[in-house]
Scaffold this motif. Structure first.
Motif, PDB file in Angstrom:
ATOM      1  N   TYR A   1      -9.875   2.264   3.153  1.00  0.00           N
ATOM      2  CA  TYR A   1      -8.957   1.430   2.384  1.00  0.00           C
ATOM      3  C   TYR A   1      -7.972   0.744   3.327  1.00  0.00           C
ATOM      4  CZ  TYR A   1     -10.767   4.268  -1.421  1.00  0.00           C
ATOM      5  OH  TYR A   1     -11.592   4.902  -2.319  1.00  0.00           O
ATOM      6  N   SER A   2      -7.714  -0.538   3.094  1.00  0.00           N
ATOM      7  CA  SER A   2      -6.717  -1.267   3.882  1.00  0.00           C
ATOM      8  C   SER A   2      -6.094  -2.345   2.998  1.00  0.00           C
ATOM      9  CB  SER A   2      -7.364  -1.899   5.122  1.00  0.00           C
ATOM     10  OG  SER A   2      -8.156  -2.997   4.756  1.00  0.00           O
ATOM     11  N   GLN A   3      -5.180  -3.130   3.573  1.00  0.00           N
ATOM     12  CA  GLN A   3      -4.532  -4.221   2.841  1.00  0.00           C
ATOM     13  C   GLN A   3      -5.537  -5.281   2.406  1.00  0.00           C
ATOM     14  OE1 GLN A   3      -1.837  -3.239   1.773  1.00  0.00           O
ATOM     15  NE2 GLN A   3      -0.151  -4.177   2.910  1.00  0.00           N
ATOM     16  N   GLU A   4      -6.600  -5.487   3.230  1.00  0.00           N
ATOM     17  CA  GLU A   4      -7.597  -6.516   2.924  1.00  0.00           C
ATOM     18  C   GLU A   4      -8.554  -6.094   1.815  1.00  0.00           C
ATOM     19  OE1 GLU A   4      -7.362  -5.548   6.395  1.00  0.00           O
ATOM     20  OE2 GLU A   4      -5.787  -7.059   6.625  1.00  0.00           O
TER      21      GLU A   4
END
Length: 163
Positions: free
Chosen positions: A17-20
């Motif tokens: 999981y990341s901001q993108e």
């Protein structure tokens, strides 16, 4: 039922999981695959297959353990879920396996008025590569056919579109 938090690993697919967004990868699955087939120390390459490569069925050696080959092929096909860049190379390698017929054969059939409530017929098809099924379907026709000839014609037309 329990709340276990964010999904991190499922059926060999890892989620990051990341901001993108959410990224799917199979790093552990791939590492385990290399380990299981004794290739942990293999050299890396930039492209999964050499451009314009030609493979001949009479080259190479016969397989000693067909089951091991089948496990490797299945594992590589599963790996293409997150690595579409190797799909062509995996498919190309599968086509030229030694010791087994690699022709694609398709069969289709239909029954007349298979469902007595709706009067619709059931059609089905199967495509085989060598001795293994690679695609199949069995479903009810969307319309009512008035004869066995019409049912078989519809099944053949469906098969022809898919071939």
């Amino acid at each position: 039922m329990k709340e276990l938090g964010q999904l991190k690993h499922f059926l060999g697919i890892e989620l990051s999981y990341s901001q993108e967004g959410i990224f799917l990868h199979q790093q552990k699955y791939f590492r385990d695959l290399l380990k299981n087939f004794g290739m942990l120390k293999c050299k890396t390459i930039l492209m999964p297959i050499e451009p314009n490569s030609k493979i001949c069925t009479h080259e190479g050696k016969d397989l000693e353990d067909a089951a091991m080959y089948q496990q490797l092929v299945g594992s590589l096909i599963y790996l293409t879920l997150t690595r579409s860049d190797i799909s062509f190379a995996v498919g190309y390698g599968i086509m030229y396996k030694r010791g087994e017929d690699c022709t694609v054969v398709g069969y289709c059939d239909a029954d007349y008025v298979g469902n007595h409530d709706t009067r619709r017929s059931t059609i089905g098809y199967v495509f085989m590569l060598g001795s293994g099924e690679i695609s199949w379907c069995n479903k009810r026709q969307p319309t009512v056919s008035l004869s066995t000839t019409e049912v078989e014609y519809r099944a053949a037309a469906l098969y022809h579109r898919l071939a």
